[in-house]
Design an enzyme around this catalytic site. Structure first.
Site: not given
Ligand code: IPE
Ligand code: IPE
Ligand code: MG
Length: 256
Positions: A136, A42, A25, A199, A38
């Site tokens: 992995l 990303h 986040d 959260r 934005r």
């Protein structure tokens, strides 16, 4: 400034979490703080993904789940959603050879039907091309939400009860586990969320029952291997009691 070597050398290789889950986040805020769009955040978030996947593989972590896009994220402005999907297709395309080189197997959890056709196709191909890798397990949560997953599980159990495949009296935690998108994976032992939000945002609600939670203010595009090491060291300093007393746990540890 953190130094990689000392942190890495402090990690106890015998007590690594088998499964680490990360809520990546803070991309948008990272970009906005730099006066950028934005999407710029990303874009840089992908560099962190690369670094963390490499770091986890080097350490010998067996499962790494990355929350990349939630069911609720479809409600973001169309331009952002399209940008993210484009970035997804591009990244998968570029990364598959690197995944193969590092013996990493890709998995996806989430509502794949929601993805644009080209993203869906690219993903299916990547899943196939990495399916023989034994290192992995990299699990991307895409168009994922825990409530979506649980509702689906309930629906499918109900169907199987109806056809007689499942006896309602015999339903137990293992039955439910089998109907989750994560049925092949152990529960995460460590859950990391970046960007200073405290959260879970509809992520692996059932599977995180006994995970150790680690929150950091670092925005995802700034998160690097040394931040991962810090989280693992913090995890290793905790006593996991699973409902027992501290004394019981210490006795169990001494008895081996
Ligand atoms: C996480 O960063 C990436 C996705 C949810 C796709 P955000 O885009 O949520 O960044 P913030 O939280 O708005 O800063
Ligand atoms: C959670 O982040 C989803 C992902 C990181 C993919 P969000 O930014 O969507 O979560 P909220 O809205 O802050 O809870
Ligand atoms: Mg966010």
């Amino acid at each position: 400034m953190l130094h990689q070597e000392p942190l890495l050398s402090k990690i106890n290789k015998d007590r690594l979490p088998r499964h680490i889950a990360i809520i990546m986040d803070g991309n948008g805020r990272w970009a906005e703080e730099k006066g950028q769009e934005r999407l710029y955040g990303h874009f840089h978030g992908v560099e962190s993904v690369r670094d963390i996947v490499e770091g986890a593989a080097e350490l010998g972590i067996q499962y790494l789940t990355l929350y990349a896009f939630s069911t609720e994220n479809w409600d973001r402005p169309q331009q952002e959603v399209e940008g993210l999907m484009g970035l997804l297709v591009d990244t998968i395309h570029k990364e598959v050879p690197i995944l193969n080189k590092n013996n990493i197997r890709l998995h996806v959890i989430g509502d794949m039907k929601m993805l644009p056709e080209n993203a869906y196709r690219e993903l299916q191909e990547a899943l196939q091309m990495t399916e023989k890798n034994t290192g992995l397990n990299l699990i991307m949560a895409l168009s994922y939400s825990s409530r979506w997953e649980l509702v689906n599980a309930v629906k499918n159990i109900a169907r199987d009860v109806k056809t007689g495949k499942v006896d309602p009296e015999g339903i137990c935690a293992d039955t439910l586990q089998n109907y989750l998108t994560t049925s092949e994976f152990p529960d995460p032992e460590l859950m990391i969320r970046t960007s200073g939000e405290y959260r879970i945002s509809n992520f692996l609600l059932y599977q995180l029952a006994y995970a150790e939670l680690y929150f950091t203010n670092t925005r995802w595009p700034d998160f690097r291997k040394e931040n991962l090491y810090e989280a693992i060291l913090d995890f290793q300093s905790r006593e996991r009691r699973f409902g027992k007393t501290g004394q019981q746990i210490q006795e169990e540890t001494t008895l081996g």
